[in-house]
Design a protein around this motif. Structure first.
Motif, mmCIF file in Angstrom:
data_model
loop_
_atom_site.group_PDB
_atom_site.id
_atom_site.type_symbol
_atom_site.label_atom_id
_atom_site.label_comp_id
_atom_site.label_asym_id
_atom_site.label_seq_id
_atom_site.Cartn_x
_atom_site.Cartn_y
_atom_site.Cartn_z
ATOM 1 N N GLN A 63 -4.268 2.966 27.007
ATOM 2 C CA GLN A 63 -5.421 2.130 26.713
ATOM 3 C C GLN A 63 -6.437 2.897 25.865
ATOM 4 O O GLN A 63 -6.335 4.092 25.651
ATOM 5 C CB GLN A 63 -6.061 1.668 28.024
ATOM 6 C CG GLN A 63 -5.091 0.897 28.926
ATOM 7 C CD GLN A 63 -5.670 0.631 30.288
ATOM 8 O OE1 GLN A 63 -6.879 0.591 30.455
ATOM 9 N NE2 GLN A 63 -4.807 0.441 31.267
ATOM 10 N N ASN A 165 2.829 -5.555 34.705
ATOM 11 C CA ASN A 165 1.758 -4.627 34.330
ATOM 12 C C ASN A 165 0.430 -5.118 34.916
ATOM 13 O O ASN A 165 -0.365 -5.768 34.220
ATOM 14 C CB ASN A 165 1.688 -4.504 32.807
ATOM 15 C CG ASN A 165 0.601 -3.546 32.364
ATOM 16 O OD1 ASN A 165 0.097 -2.738 33.144
ATOM 17 N ND2 ASN A 165 0.228 -3.628 31.092
ATOM 18 N N GLY A 168 -2.837 -3.667 33.230
ATOM 19 C CA GLY A 168 -3.249 -4.205 31.939
ATOM 20 C C GLY A 168 -3.398 -5.709 31.915
ATOM 21 O O GLY A 168 -3.548 -6.297 30.845
ATOM 22 N N GLN A 171 -5.794 -7.898 29.525
ATOM 23 C CA GLN A 171 -6.288 -7.117 28.394
ATOM 24 C C GLN A 171 -5.516 -7.484 27.130
ATOM 25 O O GLN A 171 -4.284 -7.553 27.150
ATOM 26 C CB GLN A 171 -6.154 -5.627 28.677
ATOM 27 C CG GLN A 171 -6.964 -5.156 29.869
ATOM 28 C CD GLN A 171 -6.924 -3.652 30.002
ATOM 29 O OE1 GLN A 171 -6.675 -2.942 29.035
ATOM 30 N NE2 GLN A 171 -7.191 -3.149 31.196
ATOM 31 N N ALA A 174 -1.952 -5.868 25.840
ATOM 32 C CA ALA A 174 -1.275 -5.114 26.896
ATOM 33 C C ALA A 174 0.096 -5.717 27.170
ATOM 34 O O ALA A 174 0.235 -6.944 27.215
ATOM 35 C CB ALA A 174 -2.111 -5.116 28.174
#
Length: 298
Positions: A63, A165, A168, A171, A174
């Motif tokens: 990130q 995930n 993430g 986001q 992601a």
């Protein structure tokens, strides 16, 4: 009351411990890639096989604009198998690797994409059972099934399985799934379809499906082998290995593992030798790949 320096040092020690623990538990593929259904042990004999491989993958995109770090590894497997009949083989396999572990995406914004150094890692023990038609060389189409039970040690290598995930989620950009599953027990099933073609050509397809038993994670890793037998001693061709993502979901091309090999098999003084040189075709597997094995029946 602690001073600012003491407080910072204590926090640093805590983060270092957390990072080290996460690194030890992170998965890395350790299989010295092999296509099942080719040449199990002769009936009534043991077969000892040693495999080695070299491959390149990449840790997850971190990130906050972090970079991807290449993961180069030397992998290995030692296997002892026994075939009581022409249609059944049982084997014990011990996988291991000299590799750098992945860094979980959840820690990417804290670690600035740092990764631990290279070290020897154990993959525990795999119990493999192969069921395949005994007269496969006389058939145009032959079938088989392989069952692998994977027992990974605490803090050791685990299968390269995918999980959602969560770090993430929500986001932009992601990935939906990441290879951060950490089951200590996993089960792989491999249906085999083989075709003996005219002019001594052979095609074998493996549909590898792995599931975490004591934890989340799954992977669909199909592979295919297309070879020509040149003589009683030499066979040459190509092999392709893929990891398409978790079972039931096909990931975008750049997240998949796709590796193509040129391969050659030969026999020399009772030993069976195999060599392969390949290259990763996607952003997640880009780089040189080498594999080799030596086996003998007793």
């Amino acid at each position: 009351m602690l001073s600012a320096d003491q407080t910072w040092a204590r926090c640093a020690r805590r983060w270092s411990s957390a990072i080290a623990a996460a690194a030890l538990l992170s998965p890395f593929a350790v299989v010295a890639e092999e296509i099942q259904g080719n040449d199990p042990a002769s009936p009534g004999h043991f077969q000892v096989e040693q495999r080695f491989g070299y491959l390149t993958t990449f840790n997850p995109q971190q990130q906050n604009g972090g970079r991807r770090v290449p993961q180069r590894a030397v992998t290995g497997e030692t296997e002892i198998g026994y075939s009581p009949t022409e249609w059944y083989e049982i084997a014990l396999t011990s996988p291991y690797a000299f590799a750098r572990t992945n860094v979980p995406m959840a820690l990417g914004n804290v670690m600035d994409n740092g990764v631990p150094g290279y070290s020897f890692q154990s993959g525990g023990v795999t119990i493999r059972q192969t069921f395949i038609q005994g007269d496969r060389l006389e058939r145009t189409v032959f079938l088989g099934l392989v069952s692998r039970t994977i027992l990974a040690p605490q803090g050791g290598l685990t299968p390269d399985l995918w999980v959602a995930n969560k770090a993430g989620a929500g986001q932009p950009g992601a990935p939906r799934f990441v290879q951060e599953a950490m089951p200590r027990v996993a089960q792989m099933f491999t249906p085999i379809v083989g075709v003996n073609l005219p002019d001594d050509y052979q095609l074998i397809f493996n549909a590898n499906m792995t599931l975490g038993i004591d934890g989340a994670g799954s992977a669909f890793e199909p592979s295919i082998r297309f070879v020509k037998r040149l003589s009683d001693r030499w066979t040459v061709g190509i092999e392709h290995f893929a990891n398409l993502g978790p079972i039931g979901h096909v990931l975008p091309w750049h997240q998949q593992m796709q590796t193509l090999y040129a391969v050659a098999d030969t026999k020399f003084k009772g030993f069976e030798l195999s060599f392969g040189v390949g290259y990763g075709l996607t952003n997640a597997s880009r780089g040189l790949a080498i594999k080799t094995s030596i086996g003998k029946d007793f």
